[in-house]
Design an enzyme around this catalytic site. Structure first.
Site, short mmCIF file in Angstrom:
data_model
loop_
_atom_site.label_atom_id
_atom_site.label_comp_id
_atom_site.label_asym_id
_atom_site.label_seq_id
_atom_site.Cartn_x
_atom_site.Cartn_y
_atom_site.Cartn_z
N MET A 175 0.84 -1.20 0.00
CA MET A 175 0.00 0.00 0.00
C MET A 175 0.88 1.25 0.00
SD MET A 175 -3.45 -0.86 2.05
CE MET A 175 -2.82 -0.71 3.69
N GLY B 151 10.86 -2.95 5.56
CA GLY B 151 10.11 -4.21 5.57
C GLY B 151 9.68 -4.56 4.15
N HIS B 152 9.12 -3.56 3.45
CA HIS B 152 8.72 -3.79 2.06
C HIS B 152 9.94 -4.14 1.21
CE1 HIS B 152 5.48 -0.76 3.27
NE2 HIS B 152 4.76 -1.81 2.92
N GLN C 78 -10.43 -2.54 1.75
CA GLN C 78 -9.99 -3.23 2.97
C GLN C 78 -9.97 -2.33 4.20
OE1 GLN C 78 -6.08 -4.19 1.15
NE2 GLN C 78 -5.23 -3.78 3.18
P1 AMP Z 1 1.35 -2.91 3.46
O1 AMP Z 1 1.97 -1.89 2.55
O2 AMP Z 1 1.36 -2.51 4.90
O3 AMP Z 1 0.01 -3.39 2.98
O4 AMP Z 1 2.28 -4.18 3.40
C1 AMP Z 1 2.66 -4.77 2.19
C2 AMP Z 1 3.43 -6.03 2.50
O5 AMP Z 1 4.56 -5.71 3.30
C3 AMP Z 1 2.61 -7.06 3.30
O6 AMP Z 1 2.91 -8.35 2.82
C4 AMP Z 1 3.11 -6.84 4.71
O7 AMP Z 1 2.97 -7.99 5.52
C5 AMP Z 1 4.57 -6.52 4.46
N1 AMP Z 1 5.17 -5.81 5.59
C6 AMP Z 1 4.69 -4.72 6.23
N2 AMP Z 1 5.50 -4.38 7.25
C7 AMP Z 1 6.52 -5.26 7.26
C8 AMP Z 1 7.67 -5.45 8.07
N3 AMP Z 1 7.96 -4.65 9.11
N4 AMP Z 1 8.51 -6.48 7.78
C9 AMP Z 1 8.23 -7.32 6.75
N5 AMP Z 1 7.16 -7.20 5.94
C10 AMP Z 1 6.31 -6.19 6.19
#
Ligand code: AMP
Length: 283
Positions: A32, A38-39, A63
């Protein structure tokens, strides 16, 4: 290599067609946006496993069960593009809500069992939005593999179940949770934490460490471990614990813990909702 940026459905379809005719494998990382390390770790994992990596950035309205949360969700496309350029991904897909959910839209993907508790209980409709948008993205990008973070463990399990049930020919790879130095899980939402909220938020990981230490010392009773975690988080001011549980891979509550038993938590601190999880085994 410059990133190919696709802003509409025809563009992404034609790009995918080219990749497929070249017999290249496609790794996919849905996000998103407002990217963090993390990403980027997920992107690195995808790069290792596939020829081409496609990332999507889409703040999926379907969502969000709370319109204020959707409005406040942080966004910075230019910064995200710069970060992805450094990772040398192949393509970035930037759809709009109108493209995915035109007025005529009426088909939803809904997983039942795994979505009933925890996030599903506190965010009604959330997972239906996730599984629907991920299905649309999978259909457009046709990846060989997709990487999802353990940070959103229930989401990861729901996606794994959906892929199994709907026979998507896609390998789901799990990415480890990436944390700040003090242990707070990286999240796009962390920028919304005030200084005092940020201090409180680090207690989540401290509580996880206590739980892991107890387990290492031979305490196996879930109730006892959860009691300790609860103690650490109970007295935080302006914090509301939504759920705290010890579960197995199927998100069923455990009584006697094992290495892969997992603490799941959702807590709202000064109005910012954080979720996190960890296994009791520390590797
Ligand atoms: P989001 O942008 O928050 O929807 O997350 C996109 C992807 O990044 C999803 O698969 C999340 O689980 C993953 N994600 C978010 N935060 C982290 C993190 N701290 N470490 C690893 N993966 C992450």
């Amino acid at each position: 290599m410059t990133i190919q940026i696709c802003r509409n459905i025809d563009e992404i379809r034609s790009l995918v067609k080219d990749y497929k005719s070249d017999r290249k494998s496609i790794g996919f990382v849905p996000t998103m946006g407002f990217l963090h390390e993390g990403h980027l770790e997920l992107v690195k994992t995808a790069k290792k496993a596939a020829d081409f990596v496609v990332v999507s950035i889409f703040v999926n309205p379907a969502q969000f069960n709370n319109s204020e949360d959707l409005k406040k969700y942080p966004r910075d496309e230019a910064r995200d593009i710069k970060m992805l350029e450094q990772e040398q991904i192949t393509a970035l897909f930037l759809p709009t809500p109108e493209m995915f959910y035109p007025k005529t839209f009426q088909t939803w993907v809904d997983t039942s069992g795994l979505t009933q508790k925890y996030e599903g209980e506190f965010r009604p409709g959330h997972f239906k939005g996730v599984t629907t948008v991920v299905s649309i993205l999978f259909n457009l990008i046709q990846p060989d593999l997709a990487v999802f973070g353990e940070k959103d463990f229930q989401q990861l399990r729901v996606i794994e179940q959906m892929v199994e049930d709907l026979k998507f020919p896609i390998d789901i790879i799990r990415g480890k949770t990436i944390r700040e130095v003090d242990g707070l899980a990286k999240s796009s939402r962390n920028v919304r934490l005030s200084k005092s909220a940020r201090e409180k938020a680090k207690k989540i990981y401290a509580a996880f460490r206590d739980a892991q230490a107890l387990y290492r010392d031979g305490f196996l009773e879930a109730e006892k471990i959860l009691e300790e975690v609860n103690k650490k988080l109970l007295n935080l001011e302006e914090a509301k614990l939504e759920y705290l549980a010890l579960v197995d891979e199927n998100l069923e509550a455990v009584k006697v813990c094992k290495d892969d038993s997992r603490i799941l938590i959702a807590i709202e601190i000064e109005g910012v909702r954080l979720i996190d999880n960890c296994t009791l085994r520390t590797v």
